[in-house]
Scaffold this active site. Structure first.
Site, PDB file in Angstrom:
ATOM      1  N   ASN A  55       0.857  -1.170   0.000  1.00 20.09           N
ATOM      2  CA  ASN A  55       0.000   0.000   0.000  1.00 20.09           C
ATOM      3  C   ASN A  55       0.903   1.233   0.000  1.00 20.09           C
ATOM      4  O   ASN A  55       1.785   1.360   0.837  1.00 20.09           O
ATOM      5  CB  ASN A  55      -0.899  -0.022   1.248  1.00 20.09           C
ATOM      6  CG  ASN A  55      -1.897   1.094   1.254  1.00 20.09           C
ATOM      7  OD1 ASN A  55      -1.540   2.265   1.159  1.00 20.09           O
ATOM      8  ND2 ASN A  55      -3.163   0.750   1.407  1.00 20.09           N
ATOM      9  N   HIS A  66      -3.271   0.506  -3.582  1.00 20.19           N
ATOM     10  CA  HIS A  66      -3.384  -0.411  -2.455  1.00 20.19           C
ATOM     11  C   HIS A  66      -2.345  -1.521  -2.642  1.00 20.19           C
ATOM     12  O   HIS A  66      -1.764  -1.664  -3.724  1.00 20.19           O
ATOM     13  CB  HIS A  66      -4.779  -1.015  -2.405  1.00 20.19           C
ATOM     14  CG  HIS A  66      -5.833  -0.053  -1.969  1.00 20.19           C
ATOM     15  ND1 HIS A  66      -6.993  -0.457  -1.360  1.00 20.19           N
ATOM     16  CD2 HIS A  66      -5.917   1.305  -2.055  1.00 20.19           C
ATOM     17  CE1 HIS A  66      -7.740   0.590  -1.080  1.00 20.19           C
ATOM     18  NE2 HIS A  66      -7.116   1.674  -1.501  1.00 20.19           N
ATOM     19  N   GLU A  68      -2.666  -4.747  -2.986  1.00 20.79           N
ATOM     20  CA  GLU A  68      -3.033  -5.697  -4.026  1.00 20.79           C
ATOM     21  C   GLU A  68      -2.866  -5.099  -5.415  1.00 20.79           C
ATOM     22  O   GLU A  68      -2.399  -5.786  -6.336  1.00 20.79           O
ATOM     23  CB  GLU A  68      -4.482  -6.175  -3.824  1.00 20.79           C
ATOM     24  CG  GLU A  68      -4.695  -6.954  -2.547  1.00 20.79           C
ATOM     25  CD  GLU A  68      -5.037  -6.079  -1.334  1.00 20.79           C
ATOM     26  OE1 GLU A  68      -5.484  -6.645  -0.329  1.00 20.79           O
ATOM     27  OE2 GLU A  68      -4.845  -4.843  -1.387  1.00 20.79           O
ATOM     28  N   SER A  91      -7.451  -8.845   4.625  1.00 21.78           N
ATOM     29  CA  SER A  91      -8.615  -9.086   3.786  1.00 21.78           C
ATOM     30  C   SER A  91      -8.764  -7.957   2.766  1.00 21.78           C
ATOM     31  O   SER A  91      -8.725  -6.779   3.131  1.00 21.78           O
ATOM     32  CB  SER A  91      -9.867  -9.158   4.676  1.00 21.78           C
ATOM     33  OG  SER A  91     -11.027  -9.395   3.915  1.00 21.78           O
ATOM     34  N   CYS A  93     -10.097  -5.104   0.476  1.00 22.43           N
ATOM     35  CA  CYS A  93     -11.239  -4.190   0.468  1.00 22.43           C
ATOM     36  C   CYS A  93     -12.069  -4.459  -0.792  1.00 22.43           C
ATOM     37  O   CYS A  93     -11.696  -5.262  -1.647  1.00 22.43           O
ATOM     38  CB  CYS A  93     -10.743  -2.745   0.513  1.00 22.43           C
ATOM     39  SG  CYS A  93      -9.904  -2.236  -1.008  1.00 22.43           S
ATOM     40  N   CYS A  96     -10.098  -3.808  -4.061  1.00 27.78           N
ATOM     41  CA  CYS A  96      -9.153  -4.873  -4.422  1.00 27.78           C
ATOM     42  C   CYS A  96      -9.869  -6.188  -4.722  1.00 27.78           C
ATOM     43  O   CYS A  96      -9.424  -6.963  -5.564  1.00 27.78           O
ATOM     44  CB  CYS A  96      -8.111  -5.025  -3.328  1.00 27.78           C
ATOM     45  SG  CYS A  96      -7.082  -3.538  -3.166  1.00 27.78           S
ATOM     46  N   ASP A 156      -8.223   5.206   4.438  1.00 25.84           N
ATOM     47  CA  ASP A 156      -7.837   4.111   3.550  1.00 25.84           C
ATOM     48  C   ASP A 156      -9.019   3.236   3.180  1.00 25.84           C
ATOM     49  O   ASP A 156      -9.132   2.782   2.045  1.00 25.84           O
ATOM     50  CB  ASP A 156      -6.718   3.279   4.178  1.00 25.84           C
ATOM     51  CG  ASP A 156      -6.081   2.336   3.181  1.00 25.84           C
ATOM     52  OD1 ASP A 156      -5.527   2.821   2.174  1.00 25.84           O
ATOM     53  OD2 ASP A 156      -6.159   1.113   3.392  1.00 25.84           O
TER      54      ASP A 156
END
Length: 160
Positions: A55, A66, A68, A91, A93, A96, A156
């Site tokens: 991130n 982010h 990912e 996990s 978001c 993503c 975020d």
């Protein structure tokens, strides 16, 4: 290309723990840079690292970067993503999770979802294999970060 993903392009990461270690290294690097400690990595079906990232919303001032998405960008263009695995420390978001669905990434390994749960159920319902590790160190690092930086964390995840 991330320094982590460029380290050894021929290495095979055989276990989820080995893969998660790559994402964790990205998360810790991001934290040390003053950013949000979320890292991710993309692997092919043989376990070769295609790309990794962290991130960088704070460091780069880029709200779209982010962990990912950074890993996905670092992996570069693939003919198909169906047999790839996205490993992420937290996990994913909804943003993503949408990336995983859009490109048909077949599997997601999540380091922890105690501090935040994103689109996991939606991914499962749409055919993505989702495995959650619940790594105690990742739970601690993210929990400590959220407690120390609630406004940044809420920014975020899109909360006010």
């Amino acid at each position: 290309m991330s320094a982590i993903s460029a380290a050894d392009p021929d290495r095979i990461y055989a276990t989820d723990a080995e893969k998660l270690a790559v994402a964790t290294a990205e998360a810790i690097a991001g934290l040390e840079e003053g950013g949000i400690p979320i890292g991710a990595a993309v692997f092919d079906e043989a376990g070769r690292l295609l790309g990794s990232g962290r991130n960088q919303r704070v460091q780069g001032g880029n709200p779209a970067l982010h962990g990912e998405t950074a890993a996905f960008l670092d992996a570069g263009r693939q003919r198909s993503y169906r047999r790839t695995t996205m490993v992420t420390t937290l996990s994913p978001c909804w943003y993503c999770s949408g990336l995983v669905r859009q490109f048909g990434i077949g599997r997601v390994v999540i380091g922890e979802n105690r501090n935040f749960v994103g689109g996991e159920d939606w991914l499962r319902e749409n055919g993505t294999t989702v495995d959650v590790v619940q790594d105690p160190e990742l739970i601690r690092v993210m929990g400590d970060f959220i407690a120390a930086n609630p406004e940044l964390w809420n920014e975020d995840i899109g909360e006010e």
